[in-house]
Design a protein around this motif. Structure first.
Motif, PDB file in Angstrom:
ATOM      1  N   SER A 156       0.835  -1.188   0.000  1.00  9.79           N
ATOM      2  CA  SER A 156       0.000   0.000   0.000  1.00  9.79           C
ATOM      3  C   SER A 156       0.880   1.252   0.000  1.00  9.79           C
ATOM      4  N   LYS A 157       0.692   2.087  -1.014  1.00 12.62           N
ATOM      5  CA  LYS A 157       1.440   3.340  -1.065  1.00 12.62           C
ATOM      6  C   LYS A 157       0.915   4.343  -0.054  1.00 12.62           C
ATOM      7  N   GLY A 158      -0.347   4.158   0.376  1.00 16.30           N
ATOM      8  CA  GLY A 158      -0.930   5.092   1.330  1.00 16.30           C
ATOM      9  C   GLY A 158      -0.289   5.002   2.691  1.00 16.30           C
ATOM     10  N   ASP A 159      -0.271   3.805   3.293  1.00 12.89           N
ATOM     11  CA  ASP A 159       0.341   3.645   4.613  1.00 12.89           C
ATOM     12  C   ASP A 159       1.732   3.015   4.540  1.00 12.89           C
ATOM     13  N   LYS A 160       2.218   2.795   3.288  1.00  8.77           N
ATOM     14  CA  LYS A 160       3.570   2.274   3.062  1.00  8.77           C
ATOM     15  C   LYS A 160       3.820   0.984   3.846  1.00  8.77           C
ATOM     16  N   THR A 161       2.863   0.083   3.768  1.00  6.36           N
ATOM     17  CA  THR A 161       2.939  -1.195   4.466  1.00  6.36           C
ATOM     18  C   THR A 161       2.753  -2.329   3.467  1.00  6.36           C
ATOM     19  N   THR A 162       3.465  -3.419   3.692  1.00  4.43           N
ATOM     20  CA  THR A 162       3.312  -4.607   2.860  1.00  4.43           C
ATOM     21  C   THR A 162       2.474  -5.640   3.607  1.00  4.43           C
ATOM     22  N   TYR A 163       1.454  -6.130   2.937  1.00  7.01           N
ATOM     23  CA  TYR A 163       0.533  -7.096   3.546  1.00  7.01           C
ATOM     24  C   TYR A 163       0.684  -8.441   2.847  1.00  7.01           C
ATOM     25  N   PHE A 164       0.812  -9.494   3.643  1.00  7.75           N
ATOM     26  CA  PHE A 164       0.951 -10.853   3.123  1.00  7.75           C
ATOM     27  C   PHE A 164      -0.368 -11.596   3.325  1.00  7.75           C
ATOM     28  N   GLY A 165      -1.103 -11.830   2.246  1.00  6.33           N
ATOM     29  CA  GLY A 165      -2.305 -12.639   2.321  1.00  6.33           C
ATOM     30  C   GLY A 165      -3.299 -12.188   3.365  1.00  6.33           C
ATOM     31  N   GLU A 166      -3.392 -12.963   4.454  1.00  5.39           N
ATOM     32  CA  GLU A 166      -4.400 -12.705   5.485  1.00  5.39           C
ATOM     33  C   GLU A 166      -4.207 -11.378   6.189  1.00  5.39           C
ATOM     34  N   GLU A 167      -3.023 -10.773   6.111  1.00  7.69           N
ATOM     35  CA  GLU A 167      -2.772  -9.492   6.778  1.00  7.69           C
ATOM     36  C   GLU A 167      -3.516  -8.344   6.107  1.00  7.69           C
ATOM     37  N   PHE A 168      -3.992  -8.563   4.882  1.00  6.45           N
ATOM     38  CA  PHE A 168      -4.640  -7.482   4.143  1.00  6.45           C
ATOM     39  C   PHE A 168      -5.923  -7.008   4.821  1.00  6.45           C
ATOM     40  N   GLU A 169      -6.473  -7.805   5.727  1.00  6.43           N
ATOM     41  CA  GLU A 169      -7.668  -7.400   6.464  1.00  6.43           C
ATOM     42  C   GLU A 169      -7.412  -6.140   7.291  1.00  6.43           C
ATOM     43  N   ALA A 170      -6.159  -5.888   7.658  1.00  3.64           N
ATOM     44  CA  ALA A 170      -5.831  -4.727   8.474  1.00  3.64           C
ATOM     45  C   ALA A 170      -5.630  -3.462   7.651  1.00  3.64           C
ATOM     46  N   CYS A 171      -5.633  -3.573   6.330  1.00  2.00           N
ATOM     47  CA  CYS A 171      -5.406  -2.409   5.469  1.00  2.00           C
ATOM     48  C   CYS A 171      -6.616  -1.483   5.500  1.00  2.00           C
ATOM     49  N   ARG A 172      -6.368  -0.183   5.566  1.00  2.00           N
ATOM     50  CA  ARG A 172      -7.442   0.807   5.564  1.00  2.00           C
ATOM     51  C   ARG A 172      -7.324   1.787   4.405  1.00  2.00           C
ATOM     52  N   ASP A 173      -6.191   1.842   3.740  1.00  2.00           N
ATOM     53  CA  ASP A 173      -6.002   2.742   2.606  1.00  2.00           C
ATOM     54  C   ASP A 173      -5.774   1.893   1.358  1.00  2.00           C
ATOM     55  N   PHE A 174      -6.785   1.825   0.503  1.00  2.00           N
ATOM     56  CA  PHE A 174      -6.740   0.955  -0.666  1.00  2.00           C
ATOM     57  C   PHE A 174      -6.351   1.686  -1.939  1.00  2.00           C
ATOM     58  N   SER A 175      -5.794   2.880  -1.804  1.00  2.00           N
ATOM     59  CA  SER A 175      -5.399   3.642  -2.988  1.00  2.00           C
ATOM     60  C   SER A 175      -4.022   3.206  -3.461  1.00  2.00           C
ATOM     61  N   SER A 176      -3.865   3.064  -4.764  1.00  2.00           N
ATOM     62  CA  SER A 176      -2.573   2.765  -5.395  1.00  2.00           C
ATOM     63  C   SER A 176      -1.898   1.543  -4.775  1.00  2.00           C
ATOM     64  N   LEU A 177      -2.633   0.445  -4.712  1.00  2.00           N
ATOM     65  CA  LEU A 177      -2.072  -0.800  -4.198  1.00  2.00           C
ATOM     66  C   LEU A 177      -1.238  -1.477  -5.275  1.00  2.00           C
ATOM     67  N   ASN A 178      -0.110  -2.020  -4.857  1.00  2.00           N
ATOM     68  CA  ASN A 178       0.748  -2.770  -5.769  1.00  2.00           C
ATOM     69  C   ASN A 178       0.663  -4.246  -5.409  1.00  2.00           C
ATOM     70  N   TYR A 179       0.282  -5.082  -6.410  1.00  2.00           N
ATOM     71  CA  TYR A 179       0.049  -6.500  -6.170  1.00  2.00           C
ATOM     72  C   TYR A 179       1.215  -7.332  -6.704  1.00  2.00           C
ATOM     73  N   ARG A 180       1.644  -8.297  -5.896  1.00  2.00           N
ATOM     74  CA  ARG A 180       2.550  -9.339  -6.370  1.00  2.00           C
ATOM     75  C   ARG A 180       1.796 -10.658  -6.276  1.00  2.00           C
ATOM     76  N   LEU A 181       1.460 -11.217  -7.422  1.00  2.00           N
ATOM     77  CA  LEU A 181       0.624 -12.412  -7.482  1.00  2.00           C
ATOM     78  C   LEU A 181       1.472 -13.658  -7.735  1.00  2.00           C
ATOM     79  N   PRO A 182       1.272 -14.712  -6.941  1.00  2.00           N
ATOM     80  CA  PRO A 182       2.003 -15.965  -7.204  1.00  2.00           C
ATOM     81  C   PRO A 182       1.614 -16.596  -8.540  1.00  2.00           C
ATOM     82  N   PHE A 183       0.381 -16.361  -8.978  1.00  2.00           N
ATOM     83  CA  PHE A 183      -0.106 -16.950 -10.226  1.00  2.00           C
ATOM     84  C   PHE A 183       0.091 -15.985 -11.386  1.00  2.00           C
TER      85      PHE A 183
END
Length: 449
Positions: free
Chosen positions: A37-64
């Protein structure tokens, strides 16, 4: 084996559906991604994304990538979190695993699945199969007082592709499986481009535009009439919807504007006009964006045509819908109207819709895990230690098993189907002809906090 907890992992390209078979109806839906997340400058791994509150300009790294699991560093970082005591609350070394894999999964990738399950997480046993293979064990086709059909056809429209999968006596008829290169990811990207060209620049707002797609889009049964209505009066028609973009500084999520809702000067409004139905239309008309492939209706007809003539009517009468894209309003009605002219006049067409198309494969997997016969399907850790991935190849029947059958393809003299695009006439060389290099090392480039 009956007392051993079974971890059910529907490992999709977009989300992971996770639960334990003996834990009731509890299921967690987790993004299968590492999200920055560029908003709070935090990296979320899978289940941690539930704690995200700023969904603007998210950068995704997808295993698939394009439907196949290729980034094992990212996937392991996500699995490490969900297999932990904080999320799963089950010791993998004392549990069994039921996991889904992509259709036509490549042999080299399958071996890495086996290595991770037994060598990295040390499960007691596990079973691996495609999502559609689980549907006969579920409730999609169940009707009170009527036994489950022996022949069924599954339309699985997910994140990467849309597959049409015939199933006979509980087994997938692989020579008749068809694929369309249209999935949820392509639809979201198409919507981003349309909106960015016509209104706001939303190319970096994948999460927001995915919510817009799920909230506003629908499948129309009268495309020409709807497109004419939006052209005649672009700013005022029955199709137009106003989507108020989220304001993360005030913790306001995006929403569709209600007819009597007042807007503020600070509100940014996205006007959804013909985008609402033109984006899902790609599922039925891939050539609208230059894909030389048939739509879902024609693909279903092509798949059924490869099956024995005397039982084709049973497949027309048992069509099941799973996958996130089948949740579009009007999807089943449009599909029925597309299929009626393609089916024989004496065939009845029945479409079964799931109450939750995204969780249908997971629910079916839970039903299978509770059956006594499940213990005969799995490969144990001892079998793997003795024979390696050969033990998995012997027990887990997939599309390669169909290629090895001496009796040849199941058809009625109309040609063999293979893993190819629906518009191709000649079969491609089998994927096993070229070895696939996969990474089996532990996480180095991806580290959890």
């Amino acid at each position: 084996m009956g007392r051993t907890p079974v971890v059910v992992l529907d490992n999709g390209a977009s989300t992971i559906k996770l639960g334990v078979s003996n834990a009731g109806k509890d299921v967690r839906v987790i993004p299968n991604a590492i999200i920055r997340s560029k908003g709070d400058k935090t990296t979320y791994f899978g289940e941690e994304f539930e704690a995200c509150r700023d969904f603007s300009s998210l950068n995704y790294r997808l295993p698939f990538e394009k439907g196949y699991l290729v980034d094992w560093d990212a996937q392991k970082a996500i699995w490490d979190g969900i297999f932990s005591e904080q999320v799963l609350r089950v010791d993998p070394t004392a549990a069994s695993l039921l996991i889904t894999e992509p259709y036509f999964n490549l042999p080299g990738i399958q071996e890495v699945y086996d290595q991770f399950v037994f060598e990295e997480y040390e499960f007691l046993s596990y079973y691996r199969c495609s999502p559609a293979a689980l549907i006969p064990h579920g409730q999609l086709f169940s009707i009170a007082g009527i036994p489950s059909p022996e022949c069924m056809l599954i339309v699985d429209s997910g994140f990467s592709f849309t597959h049409v999968i015939p199933i006979m006596d509980g087994a997938i008829v692989w020579p008749a499986v068809k694929r369309i290169d249209v999935g949820g990811k392509l639809l979201t990207n198409q919507l981003k481009e349309l909106v960015s060209f016509r209104q706001w620049n939303m190319m970096d707002e994948t999460h927001i535009m995915n919510d817009v797609k799920e909230s506003c889009c629908y499948v129309t049964s009268q495309f020409a009439a709807d497109i004419e209505a939006t052209r005649a009066n672009p700013k005022s028609n029955t199709i137009l919807q106003e989507y108020i973009l989220p304001d993360f500084s005030l913790n306001k999520r995006g929403r569709i504007r209600k007819p009597d809702e007042m807007t503020l000067d600070s509100d940014q409004i996205l006007y959804m006009n013909n985008e609402r139905f033109s984006v899902p239309e790609i599922l039925f008309r891939p050539d609208d964006i230059g894909l030389p492939q048939s739509g879902i209706g024609e693909t279903i007809a092509q798949s059924i045509a490869l099956l024995p003539d005397d039982i084709q009517g049973m497949f027309w009468a048992n069509i099941g819908l799973i996958g996130g894209n089948t949740k579009f309003h009007g999807f089943s009605a449009r599909l029925l109207s597309e299929l009626r002219p393609l089916a024989p006049v004496d065939c009845e067409i029945v479409i079964y819709e799931s109450k939750d198309a995204i969780l249908e494969a997971y629910r079916s997997a839970v039903h299978l895990a509770k059956q006594a016969a499940f213990s005969s399907l799995v490969v144990t850790r001892e079998e793997y230690q003795e024979s390696g991935s050969n033990a998995c190849r012997r027990k887990f029947k997939d599309w390669r098993s169909a290629d090895k059958e001496k009796d040849g393809p199941v058809d009625s003299g109309k040609g063999k189907a293979s893993m190819r695009r629906v518009d191709e006439k000649e079969p491609s060389p089998p994927p096993s002809a070229k070895p696939v290099r996969t990474r089996t090392r532990t996480v180095s480039a991806v580290k959890r906090r």
